[in-house]
Design an enzyme around this catalytic site. Structure first.
Site, PDB file in Angstrom:
ATOM      1  N   HIS A  10      10.254  -8.177  30.574  1.00 54.83           N
ATOM      2  CA  HIS A  10       8.838  -7.817  30.669  1.00 54.83           C
ATOM      3  C   HIS A  10       8.477  -6.689  29.701  1.00 54.83           C
ATOM      4  O   HIS A  10       9.350  -5.972  29.205  1.00 54.83           O
ATOM      5  CB  HIS A  10       8.488  -7.401  32.098  1.00 54.83           C
ATOM      6  CG  HIS A  10       9.272  -6.210  32.580  1.00 54.83           C
ATOM      7  ND1 HIS A  10       8.978  -4.925  32.202  1.00 54.83           N
ATOM      8  CD2 HIS A  10      10.360  -6.144  33.387  1.00 54.83           C
ATOM      9  CE1 HIS A  10       9.842  -4.100  32.764  1.00 54.83           C
ATOM     10  NE2 HIS A  10      10.700  -4.816  33.486  1.00 54.83           N
ATOM     11  N   GLU A  84      14.299  -8.162  39.640  1.00 56.16           N
ATOM     12  CA  GLU A  84      15.265  -7.150  39.238  1.00 56.16           C
ATOM     13  C   GLU A  84      16.189  -6.834  40.414  1.00 56.16           C
ATOM     14  O   GLU A  84      15.916  -7.222  41.560  1.00 56.16           O
ATOM     15  CB  GLU A  84      14.512  -5.883  38.790  1.00 56.16           C
ATOM     16  CG  GLU A  84      15.393  -4.743  38.292  1.00 56.16           C
ATOM     17  CD  GLU A  84      16.264  -5.096  37.102  1.00 56.16           C
ATOM     18  OE1 GLU A  84      17.257  -5.850  37.277  1.00 56.16           O
ATOM     19  OE2 GLU A  84      15.985  -4.629  35.986  1.00 56.16           O
TER      20      GLU A  84
END
Length: 171
Positions: A10, A84
């Site tokens: 990202h 994550e």
């Protein structure tokens, strides 16, 4: 039929700039992170065709995927599978503050990360045989995906920069 998987970290977040362990926090793209995602999206749209856009359901990855979607016409498919590492009680703490400390209870273990990475690779290969897939995920988890694919330890994988892409081929 092999599957091409383009793994994307990202765009830069406010939390990245502050050196925080984000874990499952949503994260907020900085103006620079948005610009990174826009530049990446333009490159992807001008390059090779992709068939699917997968992403973590966390806001920072989802925002990056939404920007890519505007340029490619693909529809983001968010999933918690691509999140994550769960940092447990370290979530939101400065990384420098906890470096070298024993891992706390409630944090996702390396074994769990490798297992989840194997599941990600198997699921994508099975779901998208012979296709080209974009996956917007997170830096630490991306290293586990790449390490699992390479059959090596995650420390041998160079950390990814924000909005970086690394491609692998799945059998």
């Amino acid at each position: 039929m092999s599957t091409t998987l383009a793994i994307i970290r990202h765009g830069q977040t406010e939390e990245n700039v502050r050196g925080l362990l984000q874990g499952h926090m949503p994260g907020h793209l900085t103006p620079e992170g948005i610009a990174m995602a826009e530049a990446l999206a333009r490159r992807l749209a001008a390059g090779e065709h992709f068939d699917a856009l997968l992403c973590s359901d966390l806001a920072r990855a989802r925002h990056t995927a939404d920007i890519i979607a505007r340029h490619t016409g693909l529809v983001p498919q968010p999933s918690p599978l691509f999140r994550e590492r769960d940092q447990g009680p370290w979530t939101g703490r400065p990384a420098a503050e906890v470096r070298g400390l024993p891992l706390p209870e409630g944090m996702e273990t390396q074994a769990q990360l490798y297992d989840r990475a194997r599941h990600v690779l198997d699921t994508i290969a099975h779901t998208f045989p012979g296709r080209r897939v974009l996956l917007v995920t997170h830096g630490f988890f991306a290293r586990f995906i790449l390490a699992t694919h390479a059959g090596t330890g995650f420390r041998s994988i160079t950390p990814m920069d924000n909005a970086e892409v690394r491609c692998i081929t799945l059998p």
